[in-house]
Motif scaffolding. Structure first.
Motif, short mmCIF file in Angstrom:
data_model
loop_
_atom_site.label_atom_id
_atom_site.label_comp_id
_atom_site.label_asym_id
_atom_site.label_seq_id
_atom_site.Cartn_x
_atom_site.Cartn_y
_atom_site.Cartn_z
N ARG A 39 0.89 -1.16 0.00
CA ARG A 39 0.00 0.00 0.00
C ARG A 39 0.93 1.21 0.00
NH1 ARG A 39 -2.35 -3.81 -0.90
NH2 ARG A 39 -4.00 -4.83 0.25
N ARG A 40 0.87 2.02 -1.05
CA ARG A 40 1.79 3.16 -1.21
C ARG A 40 1.09 4.47 -0.89
NH1 ARG A 40 2.51 0.49 -6.12
NH2 ARG A 40 4.43 -0.70 -6.22
N GLY A 41 1.80 5.35 -0.20
CA GLY A 41 1.30 6.69 0.06
C GLY A 41 0.52 6.80 1.36
N VAL A 42 0.46 8.00 1.87
CA VAL A 42 -0.18 8.25 3.16
C VAL A 42 -1.65 7.86 3.13
CG1 VAL A 42 -0.75 10.01 4.87
CG2 VAL A 42 1.45 10.09 3.72
N LYS A 43 -2.35 8.27 2.09
CA LYS A 43 -3.79 8.04 2.02
C LYS A 43 -4.11 6.54 1.99
CE LYS A 43 -7.62 10.10 -0.49
NZ LYS A 43 -7.99 10.93 -1.65
N GLU A 44 -3.38 5.79 1.17
CA GLU A 44 -3.62 4.35 1.06
C GLU A 44 -3.24 3.62 2.35
OE1 GLU A 44 -2.54 1.41 -2.18
OE2 GLU A 44 -2.39 3.33 -3.24
N VAL A 45 -2.13 4.02 2.97
CA VAL A 45 -1.68 3.37 4.19
C VAL A 45 -2.67 3.60 5.32
CG1 VAL A 45 0.11 3.41 5.99
CG2 VAL A 45 0.77 3.35 3.59
N VAL A 46 -3.13 4.83 5.48
CA VAL A 46 -4.10 5.14 6.54
C VAL A 46 -5.40 4.37 6.30
CG1 VAL A 46 -5.52 6.97 7.52
CG2 VAL A 46 -3.09 7.36 7.15
#
Length: 133
Positions: A39-46
């Motif tokens: 899962r890449r990026g802040v939005k996807e990780v959160v």
């Protein structure tokens, strides 16, 4: 600022100090990228953490402004997900198979993940250096 040095004061507790751990993490990320277990990026990780996915969270230490990633460590601690800082967003992006720098990613091993032993070893080392508050 030197090249490859973390800008973020939080990143002093990361894998940037030990090159061995950074290399292990990047190898795990490359394997996970080929197995579509990232899962890449802040939005996807959160979003993944909110949905209950667990894995290994890797955060770049040279993100500016720091407010973009400052909540991730706290969120990972709440969800009992081990997290670690690496020195460069460019290296993190390259390891994940993209040309773009990546601020953070979550390795979520699944059914098609063939590097489970490397993941377990890296996760154990990360859990050992992750500060607990």
């Amino acid at each position: 600022r030197g090249r490859g040095r973390p800008i973020c004061c939080l990143a002093r507790h990361g894998a940037g100090r030990g090159k061995k751990l950074s290399k292990k993490l990047f190898k795990v990320v490359k394997k996970a990228a080929s197995a579509k277990a990232l899962r890449r990026g802040v939005k996807e990780v959160v979003k993944a953490l909110r949905k209950g996915e667990s894995g290994l969270c890797i955060i770049a230490g040279d993100i500016s402004p720091i407010d973009v990633i400052s909540h991730l460590a706290v969120f990972c601690e709440e969800k009992d997900v081990p997290y670690v800082y690496v020195s460069s967003k460019a290296e993190l992006g390259a390891a994940s198979g993209t040309k773009r720098p990546t601020s953070c990613l979550l390795v979520v091993p699944g059914a098609g993940f063939d590097a489970q032993d490397k993941y377990d070893e890296a996760a154990k080392e990360v859990a050992a250096i992750t500060p607990t508050f």
